[in-house]
Every structure is written in structure tokens, then in C-alpha cells.
Design a protein around this motif. Structure first.
Motif, mmCIF file in Angstrom:
data_model
loop_
_atom_site.group_PDB
_atom_site.id
_atom_site.type_symbol
_atom_site.label_atom_id
_atom_site.label_comp_id
_atom_site.label_asym_id
_atom_site.label_seq_id
_atom_site.Cartn_x
_atom_site.Cartn_y
_atom_site.Cartn_z
ATOM 1 N N SER A 37 60.849 27.638 86.424
ATOM 2 C CA SER A 37 62.196 27.976 85.995
ATOM 3 C C SER A 37 62.319 27.794 84.486
ATOM 4 O O SER A 37 61.739 26.862 83.916
ATOM 5 N N ILE A 38 63.050 28.689 83.842
ATOM 6 C CA ILE A 38 63.200 28.629 82.391
ATOM 7 C C ILE A 38 64.691 28.598 82.055
ATOM 8 O O ILE A 38 65.485 29.300 82.687
ATOM 9 N N PRO A 39 65.086 27.763 81.092
ATOM 10 C CA PRO A 39 66.501 27.720 80.706
ATOM 11 C C PRO A 39 66.961 29.094 80.198
ATOM 12 O O PRO A 39 66.226 29.767 79.474
ATOM 13 N N HIS A 40 68.153 29.473 80.597
ATOM 14 C CA HIS A 40 68.695 30.775 80.201
ATOM 15 C C HIS A 40 70.216 30.748 80.302
ATOM 16 O O HIS A 40 70.791 29.843 80.891
ATOM 17 N N LYS A 46 73.620 40.387 82.242
ATOM 18 C CA LYS A 46 72.583 40.247 81.228
ATOM 19 C C LYS A 46 72.086 38.808 81.225
ATOM 20 O O LYS A 46 72.824 37.894 81.540
ATOM 21 N N VAL A 47 70.839 38.646 80.843
ATOM 22 C CA VAL A 47 70.271 37.310 80.740
ATOM 23 C C VAL A 47 69.771 37.109 79.311
ATOM 24 O O VAL A 47 69.257 38.027 78.685
ATOM 25 N N CYS A 48 69.969 35.903 78.794
ATOM 26 C CA CYS A 48 69.531 35.562 77.444
ATOM 27 C C CYS A 48 68.663 34.304 77.526
ATOM 28 O O CYS A 48 69.106 33.279 78.039
ATOM 29 N N ILE A 49 67.441 34.425 77.019
ATOM 30 C CA ILE A 49 66.526 33.284 76.930
ATOM 31 C C ILE A 49 66.387 32.973 75.444
ATOM 32 O O ILE A 49 66.028 33.856 74.653
ATOM 33 N N LYS A 50 66.689 31.753 75.081
ATOM 34 C CA LYS A 50 66.635 31.391 73.658
ATOM 35 C C LYS A 50 65.211 31.524 73.114
ATOM 36 O O LYS A 50 64.232 31.251 73.807
ATOM 37 N N ARG A 62 54.619 36.254 82.221
ATOM 38 C CA ARG A 62 55.393 37.055 83.173
ATOM 39 C C ARG A 62 56.732 36.374 83.396
ATOM 40 O O ARG A 62 56.785 35.215 83.816
ATOM 41 N N ILE A 63 57.796 37.089 83.113
ATOM 42 C CA ILE A 63 59.151 36.583 83.338
ATOM 43 C C ILE A 63 59.735 37.327 84.527
ATOM 44 O O ILE A 63 59.697 38.566 84.576
ATOM 45 N N ILE A 64 60.250 36.580 85.487
ATOM 46 C CA ILE A 64 60.861 37.171 86.677
ATOM 47 C C ILE A 64 62.338 36.821 86.695
ATOM 48 O O ILE A 64 62.709 35.646 86.581
ATOM 49 N N VAL A 65 63.165 37.848 86.833
ATOM 50 C CA VAL A 65 64.613 37.672 86.950
ATOM 51 C C VAL A 65 64.988 37.994 88.393
ATOM 52 O O VAL A 65 64.793 39.122 88.845
ATOM 53 N N ASN A 66 65.443 36.984 89.120
ATOM 54 C CA ASN A 66 65.832 37.157 90.524
ATOM 55 C C ASN A 66 67.300 37.519 90.620
ATOM 56 O O ASN A 66 68.148 36.826 90.066
ATOM 57 N N LEU A 67 67.586 38.585 91.359
ATOM 58 C CA LEU A 67 68.947 39.075 91.530
ATOM 59 C C LEU A 67 69.383 38.889 92.971
ATOM 60 O O LEU A 67 68.577 38.964 93.888
ATOM 61 N N GLY A 68 70.671 38.643 93.184
ATOM 62 C CA GLY A 68 71.198 38.489 94.547
ATOM 63 C C GLY A 68 72.697 38.316 94.518
ATOM 64 O O GLY A 68 73.357 38.563 93.512
#
Length: 69
Positions: A37-40, A46-50, A62-68
């Protein structure tokens, strides 16, 4: 899935939407990089990763964005 260059890092970004929800019907549940898990921050859809977190990742991460729901 997209391949992006950011902060000198080549990143593979994958959006996982297992329920195949339409835009506007889902929210971002989790963001992970290399299976951790990465802070965001999220802003609607939209997602923002510092940058400081991106700089800590190895190249070709590899960054995975899980949607639900």
C-alpha cells in the motif's frame, strides 16, 4: 494499463475494476506499488501520489489502483 514516466521513473499503472463499474459509479479503494500500500490522496475519481513517495520507488514499478463501491 499505461506506462508513464514521472520523476525520472518509468511506472506501469494498472486500474483494477473487477465489478466493471462505469465512470462515476466507482471510488478509489486502494493504491499499491509493488504489492505494498502506498500513501495517496483521492479527489473524486482521481488519485494523487506525492512525488516523495514516487522517488522512493524503484524504476519500472507497478502501481495498481483498485476501484469499487
Amino acid at each position: 494499463c499505461s506506462s508513464d514516466l514521472f520523476a525520472g521513473k518509468k511506472l506501469l499503472v494498472t486500474y483494477e475494476n473487477p465489478k466493471r463499474l462505469d465512470f462515476g459509479k466507482y471510488k478509489i479503494l486502494n493504491v499499491s506499488a509493488n504489492n505494498k500500500s502506498i500513501p495517496h490522496e483521492t479527489f473524486k475519481h482521481k488519485v494523487c501520489i506525492k512525488r516523495k513517495y514516487i522517488l522512493k520507488l524503484p524504476d519500472r514499478s507497478r502501481i495498481i489502483v483498485n476501484l469499487g463501491l
